[in-house]
Motif scaffolding. Structure first.
Motif, PDB file in Angstrom:
ATOM      1  N   UNK A  70      33.587  53.899  41.092  1.00 38.50           N
ATOM      2  CA  UNK A  70      32.289  53.794  41.753  1.00 38.50           C
ATOM      3  C   UNK A  70      32.227  52.469  42.501  1.00 38.50           C
ATOM      4  N   UNK A  71      31.922  52.487  43.802  1.00 40.69           N
ATOM      5  CA  UNK A  71      31.866  51.238  44.583  1.00 40.69           C
ATOM      6  C   UNK A  71      30.694  50.350  44.146  1.00 40.69           C
ATOM      7  N   UNK A  72      30.998  49.087  43.885  1.00 40.16           N
ATOM      8  CA  UNK A  72      29.964  48.115  43.528  1.00 40.16           C
ATOM      9  C   UNK A  72      30.126  46.910  44.446  1.00 40.16           C
ATOM     10  N   UNK A  73      29.085  46.580  45.191  1.00 35.71           N
ATOM     11  CA  UNK A  73      29.111  45.461  46.138  1.00 35.71           C
ATOM     12  C   UNK A  73      28.466  44.247  45.457  1.00 35.71           C
ATOM     13  N   UNK A  74      29.224  43.150  45.360  1.00 34.06           N
ATOM     14  CA  UNK A  74      28.730  41.962  44.656  1.00 34.06           C
ATOM     15  C   UNK A  74      28.393  40.855  45.653  1.00 34.06           C
ATOM     16  N   UNK A  88      33.836  34.475  40.116  1.00 34.32           N
ATOM     17  CA  UNK A  88      33.227  35.730  39.680  1.00 34.32           C
ATOM     18  C   UNK A  88      34.080  36.387  38.600  1.00 34.32           C
ATOM     19  N   UNK A  89      33.432  36.775  37.520  1.00 31.72           N
ATOM     20  CA  UNK A  89      34.083  37.503  36.429  1.00 31.72           C
ATOM     21  C   UNK A  89      33.410  38.861  36.276  1.00 31.72           C
ATOM     22  N   UNK A  90      34.215  39.895  36.098  1.00 37.36           N
ATOM     23  CA  UNK A  90      33.687  41.220  35.775  1.00 37.36           C
ATOM     24  C   UNK A  90      34.320  41.634  34.458  1.00 37.36           C
ATOM     25  N   UNK A  96      37.381  36.887  41.466  1.00 38.79           N
ATOM     26  CA  UNK A  96      37.390  36.225  42.771  1.00 38.79           C
ATOM     27  C   UNK A  96      36.825  34.818  42.645  1.00 38.79           C
ATOM     28  N   UNK A  97      37.073  34.001  43.681  1.00 35.37           N
ATOM     29  CA  UNK A  97      36.594  32.616  43.704  1.00 35.37           C
ATOM     30  C   UNK A  97      36.318  32.238  45.158  1.00 35.37           C
ATOM     31  N   UNK A  98      35.112  31.743  45.447  1.00 36.58           N
ATOM     32  CA  UNK A  98      34.765  31.373  46.811  1.00 36.58           C
ATOM     33  C   UNK A  98      33.867  30.148  46.833  1.00 36.58           C
ATOM     34  N   UNK A 109      32.895  40.886  47.478  1.00 34.94           N
ATOM     35  CA  UNK A 109      33.751  42.007  47.885  1.00 34.94           C
ATOM     36  C   UNK A 109      33.138  43.301  47.362  1.00 34.94           C
ATOM     37  N   UNK A 110      33.862  44.403  47.614  1.00 33.31           N
ATOM     38  CA  UNK A 110      33.489  45.728  47.101  1.00 33.31           C
ATOM     39  C   UNK A 110      34.509  46.084  46.028  1.00 33.31           C
TER      40      UNK A 110
END
Length: 234
Positions: A70-74, A88-90, A96-98, A109-110
């Protein structure tokens, strides 16, 4: 004969104040039409295979399966007053890191996630207060959705100016050394049985330990007197 393509991380002295090779066979079939030579007795029969037909047969069964999830946009909004490096932790996994500018929104990202409950967390270091922070949110993912996380504004703690006075109750001049929370701040010689303003120091709001140290010239023994201080705006 058949021709085939090739394989492929002391004393009260003081008072104190404060794969890229997949198409080898395909490429050959495109540039040089594939020929299959069939020998029947002394006769040779030639059969041409079109490039499209060869490509179709060679790639059949090699298609990659469609991605599932399922697409999740963060998205992340930086509410702090300075640029922050956000991770970012899921589900406890670093994703990811920005770097995000102050007051701006950033799409991380998605991501394709399985249906069910997932935990999203962001962490960052705030240089103003020399501390790390995190924000976490748990969501039940059942359809395509967006998750928005926000950093917190952490202002640099305000410092207050404190005036420190020393009273020498000894019958001789002594040199006093002032410490705040174990860190040396100032020193000054104070005459016998007199008082002197040691000076001003800056302390953040909260509880602090102020201490004055001095040495007895005769015994060379060092003494210390400590006082706890609560610093507040008023």
């Amino acid at each position: 004969m058949r021709c085939t393509p090739p394989p492929e991380r002391r004393d009260t002295a003081f008072a104190l104040i404060l794969t890229a090779l997949f198409g080898a066979c395909i490429l050959l079939s495109i540039i040089i039409p594939s020929q299959i030579c069939l020998a029947r007795g002394g006769e040779a029969e030639e059969m041409n295979l079109s490039s499209d037909t060869a490509l179709s047969k060679l790639t059949e069964g090699n298609e990659s399966p469609a991605q599932e999830g399922i697409p999740v946009h963060v998205y992340i909004t930086n509410n702090d007053n300075e640029k922050l490096d956000v991770s970012l932790f899921i589900d406890s996994e670093l994703i990811d890191h920005k770097s995000i500018s102050s007051g701006s929104d950033q799409k991380m990202d998605r991501y394709l996630l399985e249906k069910g409950r997932h935990t999203f967390k962001i962490t960052w270091w705030d240089e103003d207060v020399k501390s790390s922070f995190e924000v976490e949110e748990t969501r039940d993912i059942t359809a395509e959705t967006s998750v928005h996380l926000y950093t917190i504004l952490n202002d640099k703690p305000e410092e207050y100016e404190i005036t420190v006075n020393l009273v020498n109750e000894n019958s001789r001049e002594l040199e006093a050394f002032l410490y705040a929370d174990g860190s040396f701040k100032k020193s000054k010689k104070v005459g016998k049985e007199s008082s002197a303003e040691l000076g001003k120091i800056k302390l953040k709001e909260g509880i602090h330990n102020l201490s004055v140290r001095w040495q007895d010239d005769d015994t060379k023994i060092e003494y210390e007197k400590t006082k706890k201080l609560m610093v507040k705006r008023d």
